[in-house]
Scaffold this motif. Structure first.
Motif, PDB file in Angstrom:
ATOM      1  N   UNK A 117       0.823  -1.208   0.000  1.00  0.00           N
ATOM      2  CA  UNK A 117       0.000   0.000   0.000  1.00  0.00           C
ATOM      3  C   UNK A 117       0.859   1.260   0.000  1.00  0.00           C
ATOM      4  N   UNK A 118       0.500   2.190  -0.861  1.00  0.00           N
ATOM      5  CA  UNK A 118       1.157   3.494  -0.916  1.00  0.00           C
ATOM      6  C   UNK A 118       0.342   4.484  -0.085  1.00  0.00           C
ATOM      7  N   UNK A 119       1.010   5.466   0.487  1.00  0.00           N
ATOM      8  CA  UNK A 119       0.299   6.416   1.339  1.00  0.00           C
ATOM      9  C   UNK A 119       0.826   7.836   1.147  1.00  0.00           C
ATOM     10  N   UNK A 120       0.585   8.380  -0.027  1.00  0.00           N
ATOM     11  CA  UNK A 120       0.978   9.746  -0.313  1.00  0.00           C
ATOM     12  C   UNK A 120      -0.166  10.443  -1.034  1.00  0.00           C
ATOM     13  N   UNK A 121      -0.123  11.766  -1.044  1.00  0.00           N
ATOM     14  CA  UNK A 121      -1.151  12.518  -1.745  1.00  0.00           C
ATOM     15  C   UNK A 121      -0.528  13.768  -2.349  1.00  0.00           C
ATOM     16  N   UNK A 122      -1.299  14.451  -3.180  1.00  0.00           N
ATOM     17  CA  UNK A 122      -0.850  15.692  -3.797  1.00  0.00           C
ATOM     18  C   UNK A 122      -1.850  16.776  -3.419  1.00  0.00           C
ATOM     19  N   UNK A 123      -1.482  17.708  -2.546  1.00  0.00           N
ATOM     20  CA  UNK A 123      -2.419  18.739  -2.093  1.00  0.00           C
ATOM     21  C   UNK A 123      -3.044  19.544  -3.233  1.00  0.00           C
ATOM     22  N   UNK A 124      -2.279  19.783  -4.296  1.00  0.00           N
ATOM     23  CA  UNK A 124      -2.826  20.569  -5.407  1.00  0.00           C
ATOM     24  C   UNK A 124      -3.982  19.826  -6.070  1.00  0.00           C
ATOM     25  N   UNK A 125      -3.852  18.513  -6.235  1.00  0.00           N
ATOM     26  CA  UNK A 125      -4.938  17.734  -6.823  1.00  0.00           C
ATOM     27  C   UNK A 125      -6.155  17.738  -5.906  1.00  0.00           C
ATOM     28  N   UNK A 126      -5.923  17.733  -4.592  1.00  0.00           N
ATOM     29  CA  UNK A 126      -7.036  17.815  -3.649  1.00  0.00           C
ATOM     30  C   UNK A 126      -7.740  19.165  -3.766  1.00  0.00           C
ATOM     31  N   UNK A 127      -6.963  20.214  -3.928  1.00  0.00           N
ATOM     32  CA  UNK A 127      -7.545  21.552  -4.090  1.00  0.00           C
ATOM     33  C   UNK A 127      -8.380  21.623  -5.368  1.00  0.00           C
ATOM     34  N   UNK A 128      -7.858  21.068  -6.453  1.00  0.00           N
ATOM     35  CA  UNK A 128      -8.623  21.054  -7.700  1.00  0.00           C
ATOM     36  C   UNK A 128      -9.950  20.324  -7.513  1.00  0.00           C
ATOM     37  N   UNK A 129      -9.911  19.197  -6.823  1.00  0.00           N
ATOM     38  CA  UNK A 129     -11.128  18.413  -6.606  1.00  0.00           C
ATOM     39  C   UNK A 129     -12.158  19.207  -5.810  1.00  0.00           C
ATOM     40  N   UNK A 130     -11.700  19.893  -4.760  1.00  0.00           N
ATOM     41  CA  UNK A 130     -12.614  20.678  -3.924  1.00  0.00           C
ATOM     42  C   UNK A 130     -13.157  21.890  -4.678  1.00  0.00           C
ATOM     43  N   UNK A 131     -12.322  22.560  -5.434  1.00  0.00           N
ATOM     44  CA  UNK A 131     -12.767  23.729  -6.202  1.00  0.00           C
ATOM     45  C   UNK A 131     -13.755  23.323  -7.292  1.00  0.00           C
ATOM     46  N   UNK A 132     -13.523  22.167  -7.895  1.00  0.00           N
ATOM     47  CA  UNK A 132     -14.403  21.708  -8.974  1.00  0.00           C
ATOM     48  C   UNK A 132     -15.811  21.423  -8.453  1.00  0.00           C
ATOM     49  N   UNK A 133     -15.899  20.950  -7.212  1.00  0.00           N
ATOM     50  CA  UNK A 133     -17.209  20.607  -6.657  1.00  0.00           C
ATOM     51  C   UNK A 133     -18.125  21.826  -6.555  1.00  0.00           C
ATOM     52  N   UNK A 134     -17.548  23.017  -6.377  1.00  0.00           N
ATOM     53  CA  UNK A 134     -18.349  24.226  -6.267  1.00  0.00           C
ATOM     54  C   UNK A 134     -18.365  25.035  -7.564  1.00  0.00           C
ATOM     55  N   UNK A 135     -17.808  24.462  -8.621  1.00  0.00           N
ATOM     56  CA  UNK A 135     -17.749  25.144  -9.916  1.00  0.00           C
ATOM     57  C   UNK A 135     -19.132  25.201 -10.540  1.00  0.00           C
ATOM     58  N   UNK A 136     -19.588  26.366 -11.013  1.00  0.00           N
ATOM     59  CA  UNK A 136     -20.916  26.448 -11.637  1.00  0.00           C
ATOM     60  C   UNK A 136     -20.932  25.799 -13.021  1.00  0.00           C
ATOM     61  N   UNK A 137     -21.887  24.932 -13.259  1.00  0.00           N
ATOM     62  CA  UNK A 137     -22.111  24.279 -14.539  1.00  0.00           C
ATOM     63  C   UNK A 137     -20.855  23.618 -15.120  1.00  0.00           C
ATOM     64  N   UNK A 138     -20.255  22.706 -14.397  1.00  0.00           N
ATOM     65  CA  UNK A 138     -19.075  22.000 -14.952  1.00  0.00           C
ATOM     66  C   UNK A 138     -19.495  21.033 -16.054  1.00  0.00           C
ATOM     67  N   UNK A 139     -18.561  20.746 -16.937  1.00  0.00           N
ATOM     68  CA  UNK A 139     -18.831  19.777 -18.001  1.00  0.00           C
ATOM     69  C   UNK A 139     -18.627  18.346 -17.515  1.00  0.00           C
ATOM     70  N   UNK A 140     -17.792  18.165 -16.496  1.00  0.00           N
ATOM     71  CA  UNK A 140     -17.499  16.862 -15.933  1.00  0.00           C
ATOM     72  C   UNK A 140     -17.934  16.809 -14.476  1.00  0.00           C
ATOM     73  N   UNK A 141     -18.189  15.610 -13.973  1.00  0.00           N
ATOM     74  CA  UNK A 141     -18.589  15.448 -12.573  1.00  0.00           C
ATOM     75  C   UNK A 141     -17.430  15.683 -11.617  1.00  0.00           C
ATOM     76  N   UNK A 142     -16.210  15.451 -12.082  1.00  0.00           N
ATOM     77  CA  UNK A 142     -15.043  15.691 -11.228  1.00  0.00           C
ATOM     78  C   UNK A 142     -13.858  16.073 -12.099  1.00  0.00           C
TER      79      UNK A 142
END
Length: 206
Positions: free
Chosen positions: A181-206
């Protein structure tokens, strides 16, 4: 079976997820083929590796489904990313139940993460952990690459070559994923995911 599972036409809903590419483009992080390649490499070697390691462990029988769900939650800091994983997991469960109706999929209900059900599908297909991880990392790259192609109106040939160039890295990441098992993350990708969730009328779900 590997070819079928890696096929972009597999009806698991992956085509409606960009893996963060849509928000990365909106924020100016990705503007060209070169930027997209760098983004994919970054995603592949961080969150892609983590997801692949979960899938490999389940496929090899080193991790049971309930524990794998917990480990995936613990390795996915972004709630938006967890939702995207569960959404794609539902699609994979639906397909698995059709392909192997005699198998017990109850451990994946009412919700399951994509890496966990991918590992169970790999096990049902008699694939090794490495090959299960390889399918997952390939679809991680190809799905996001296709999203980037559509959003930036890139030349499909350029994107295809980019995916080919990432082939060796995909194999290396899958091999690493199969070791534990690997246990690392990329904070920038997490930020993109969170910002996308509140994006108005996105073309993709994530």
């Amino acid at each position: 079976m590997m070819l079928a599972l890696a096929d972009s036409r597999l009806p698991v809903g992956g085509h409606v997820h960009s893996g963060g590419v849509e928000q990365a483009i909106a924020d100016g992080f990705v503007r060209s083929v070169g930027d997209l390649a760098a983004f994919l490499h970054r995603r592949l070697t961080t969150t892609g590796l983590v997801s692949a390691s979960i899938a490999a462990a389940v496929a090899d029988g080193a991790l049971d489904v309930p524990t794998a769900q917990i480990e995936t939650d613990a390795r996915t800091p972004s709630s938006a990313a967890r939702k995207a994983s569960l959404a794609q997991g539902r699609g994979m469960v639906r397909l698995a139940r059709r392909m192997w109706p005699g198998a017990d999929w109850s451990g994946h209900r009412p919700a399951t993460h994509l890496p966990v059900i991918s590992g169970s599908v790999g096990r049902a297909s008699a694939l090794s952990g490495f090959h299960t991880a390889l399918v997952l990392v390939y679809t991680t790259v190809s799905g996001s690459a296709t999203a980037g192609q559509r959003l930036l109106a890139l030349d499909p040939a350029d994107v295809a070559l980019m995916i080919v160039d990432l082939g060796a890295e995909c194999e290396a990441v899958a091999a690493q994923a199969a070791t534990g098992l690997a246990d690392l993350s990329d904070p920038i990708l997490d930020v993109f995911a969170e910002r996308h969730e509140t994006r108005p009328m996105p073309l993709f779900m994530s």
